[in-house]
Design an enzyme around this catalytic site. Structure first.
Site, mmCIF file in Angstrom:
data_model
loop_
_atom_site.group_PDB
_atom_site.id
_atom_site.type_symbol
_atom_site.label_atom_id
_atom_site.label_comp_id
_atom_site.label_asym_id
_atom_site.label_seq_id
_atom_site.Cartn_x
_atom_site.Cartn_y
_atom_site.Cartn_z
ATOM 1 N N ARG A 261 0.830 -1.199 0.000
ATOM 2 C CA ARG A 261 0.000 0.000 0.000
ATOM 3 C C ARG A 261 0.865 1.249 0.000
ATOM 4 O O ARG A 261 1.855 1.313 0.723
ATOM 5 C CB ARG A 261 -0.914 0.016 1.235
ATOM 6 C CG ARG A 261 -1.852 -1.186 1.226
ATOM 7 C CD ARG A 261 -2.861 -1.157 2.347
ATOM 8 N NE ARG A 261 -3.677 -2.377 2.279
ATOM 9 C CZ ARG A 261 -4.637 -2.677 3.135
ATOM 10 N NH1 ARG A 261 -4.920 -1.837 4.129
ATOM 11 N NH2 ARG A 261 -5.333 -3.789 3.000
ATOM 12 N N ARG A 276 1.973 0.508 10.215
ATOM 13 C CA ARG A 276 1.604 1.047 8.903
ATOM 14 C C ARG A 276 2.799 0.965 7.950
ATOM 15 O O ARG A 276 3.667 1.818 7.950
ATOM 16 C CB ARG A 276 1.133 2.502 9.057
ATOM 17 C CG ARG A 276 0.397 3.068 7.853
ATOM 18 C CD ARG A 276 -0.107 4.466 8.127
ATOM 19 N NE ARG A 276 -1.038 4.513 9.238
ATOM 20 C CZ ARG A 276 -2.352 4.261 9.129
ATOM 21 N NH1 ARG A 276 -2.867 3.992 7.946
ATOM 22 N NH2 ARG A 276 -3.130 4.303 10.181
ATOM 23 N N GLU A 348 -6.750 -1.449 15.052
ATOM 24 C CA GLU A 348 -7.316 -2.362 14.059
ATOM 25 C C GLU A 348 -6.331 -3.458 13.680
ATOM 26 O O GLU A 348 -5.180 -3.192 13.345
ATOM 27 C CB GLU A 348 -7.710 -1.561 12.805
ATOM 28 C CG GLU A 348 -8.268 -2.442 11.711
ATOM 29 C CD GLU A 348 -8.505 -1.660 10.414
ATOM 30 O OE1 GLU A 348 -8.608 -0.419 10.470
ATOM 31 O OE2 GLU A 348 -8.574 -2.312 9.366
ATOM 32 N N ARG A 390 0.858 -6.795 12.326
ATOM 33 C CA ARG A 390 0.224 -6.180 13.494
ATOM 34 C C ARG A 390 0.061 -7.209 14.617
ATOM 35 O O ARG A 390 0.081 -6.860 15.793
ATOM 36 C CB ARG A 390 -1.132 -5.575 13.117
ATOM 37 C CG ARG A 390 -0.951 -4.311 12.275
ATOM 38 C CD ARG A 390 -2.254 -3.592 12.015
ATOM 39 N NE ARG A 390 -1.997 -2.393 11.220
ATOM 40 C CZ ARG A 390 -2.921 -1.486 10.900
ATOM 41 N NH1 ARG A 390 -4.165 -1.656 11.302
ATOM 42 N NH2 ARG A 390 -2.600 -0.431 10.185
#
Length: 424
Positions: A261, A276, A348, A390
RNA sequence: GGAGAGAUGGCCGAGUCGGCUGAAGGCGCUCGCCUGCUAAGCGAGUAUGCGGGUAACACUGCAUCGAGGGUUCGAAUCCCUCUCUCUCCGCCA
């Protein structure tokens, strides 16, 4: 993609539903173009009817050795007219298609109203966050001290937002992948697939990443290839353009893939650690189901993802995204958020969504019921089961011991050769 | 990278000199008949999308033979471009 027929017949409903998401859309413009298109289409079709009929007559006349020059001349004009109008029609088609592809999905009635993440509704909390005597360390500090994460060298190799796992860190990541895949295949009934990590524009359009979110993607220069931002894209596209037999449904797939991403626009957010990244690993769950069952299937899919956290003994909560926080393609989404001690908040780790027929319509994924005429679009769902990086971060922070070592969750030890802790 | 072959309905597979070919034939599938099991046999049906029409059917128009464009009154059939698949050679984890 929304059904143009539905939009046509439920204009105000659609307008309201889209407004609830905060989507700025020109539905009225779409409606007008659609009406123009239908009128023109009918005009063209009757011209074609004339041409077809007369052409048959010409064939008959010619066979009988009679003269058909007049008819042929007339039809030359009709054909020219069709050609001309076809151009206008094609332009309308393109415009309508573009508008439709740019419209987000309609939220399910059960989705809470709201504008942002602040309005999401917590529906359950599971597990207890660990109590620590001191201040819990962030996983990036732990990783550095233990020598299992090295963001500096990763930056040298690639750049910011790339991970480099070393030793037990790399093994922990791999163990989690294997653990998750094993659980989902043997316990939850998913079929494991290993898809391409690059996909073409058509595939990206089917799942909704394109045309609107090109900036979030990495594209290969000079090729019609994009790096996948999630396994959802290649896996949902497995059945693109197919008509499935209802007996084949439901279809459950699980896939491990890296995800890429661009994280455009997220500068300054989560700049440290594994949260991230431009590249991260994820085990994805994807379902193709009959429309009647899709909301039950969303519950079980979410439960399947939660099960991983339960096995790892990580505290988490589940929230329902409000209309304003919903992703472009989703009708309803549950986010699973894991407790991150160093940040003192839930973050998340999985997002589980029902897309209803939104992706199926874009990707033309249908099914046929025995005995019934015609086809219907399947409902597609997916969710992370889980984001692996994560999960590593969560394990490191939740299972850290006072001396900075990490206790490996019991469920994971068989996948780590029996190793119980990660120490310096 | 070089050379060649091909792409038709759920599948296999015909489509001749462009004209009742949405598409022969076969297989599969569905329904019915027949047959005291299984099998075989007989008959009918069996693509998708977008419109019109109907209470719902029926019925009906247009489009679709890899994709896009062209020629023609008319294209699965002729021409061009692209994509994909296969075979051979080369290279390669």
């Amino acid at each position: 993609m929304l059904d143009i027929k539905f939009v046509r017949e439920n204009f105000s409903t659609v307008e309201l539903a889209l407004a609830a998401r905060g989507a700025a859309t020109d539905i009225a413009g779409l409606k007008n173009k659609d009406a123009d298109r239908l009128a023109l289409l009918q005009e063209i079709e009757s011209l074609r009817f004339e041409r077809n009929t007369v052409s048959d007559r010409i064939a008959t006349l010619k066979k009988a050795g009679e003269d058909a020059a007049d008819l042929m001349r007339d039809m030359r004009n009709v054909s020219a007219a069709i050609k001309e109008k076809d151009k206008t029609l094609a332009a309308l088609d393109t415009a309508i298609q573009e508008m439709l592809l740019g419209l987000p999905n309609l939220p399910h009635p059960s989705v809470p109203v709201g504008n942002s993440a602040a309005d999401n509704v917590e529906i359950r909390k599971v597990g207890t966050p660990p109590v620590s005597d001191g201040t819990p360390k962030a996983h990036w500090d732990l990783g550095e001290q233990l020598g299992i994460l090295d963001f500096e060298r990763a930056a040298k190799i690639a750049g910011a937002r790339f991970p480099l796992y070393l030793g037990a860190g790399a093994r922990l990541e791999r163990a989690l992948v294997n653990f998750m895949l094993d659980v989902h295949t043997t316990r939850h009934g998913y079929k494991e697939v290993l898809p391409p990590f690059m996909v073409n524009r058509t595939a990206m359009t089917a799942t909704g990443q394109l045309p609107k979110f090109e900036a979030d993607l990495f594209k290969l220069d000079g090729w019609d290839y994009y790096l996948i931002p999630t396994a959802e894209v290649p896996v949902t596209n497995i059945h693109q353009g197919e008509i499935l037999d209802e007996a084949m449904l439901p279809i459950f797939y699980t896939a491990f893939t890296p995800c890429f991403r661009s994280e455009a626009g997220s500068y300054g957010k989560d700049t440290r650690g594994l949260i991230r990244q431009h590249q991260f690993n994820k085990v994805e769950l994807v379902k193709f189901v009959a429309p009647e069952n899709s909301y039950e299937e969303l519950e079980t899919l979410t439960a399947n993802a939660e099960y991983i956290l339960q096995q790892l003994n990580l505290a988490y909560r589940v929230v329902t995204l409000c209309a304003g926080d919903l992703g472009f393609s989703a009708a309803k989404t549950y986010d699973i958020e894991v407790w991150m001690p160093a940040q003192n908040q839930y973050r998340e780790i999985s997002s589980c969504s029902n897309f209803e027929d939104f992706q199926a319509r874009r990707g033309n994924i249908r099914f046929r019921s025995k005995g019934k005429k015609g086809t219907r679009f399947v409902h597609t769902l997916n969710g992370s089961g889980l984001a692996v990086g994560r999960t590593v971060a969560a394990i490191m922070e939740n299972c850290q011991l006072p001396d900075g070592s990490i206790r490996i969750p019991d469920a994971l030890r068989p996948f780590m050769g029996g190793q119980e802790t990660i120490e310096k």
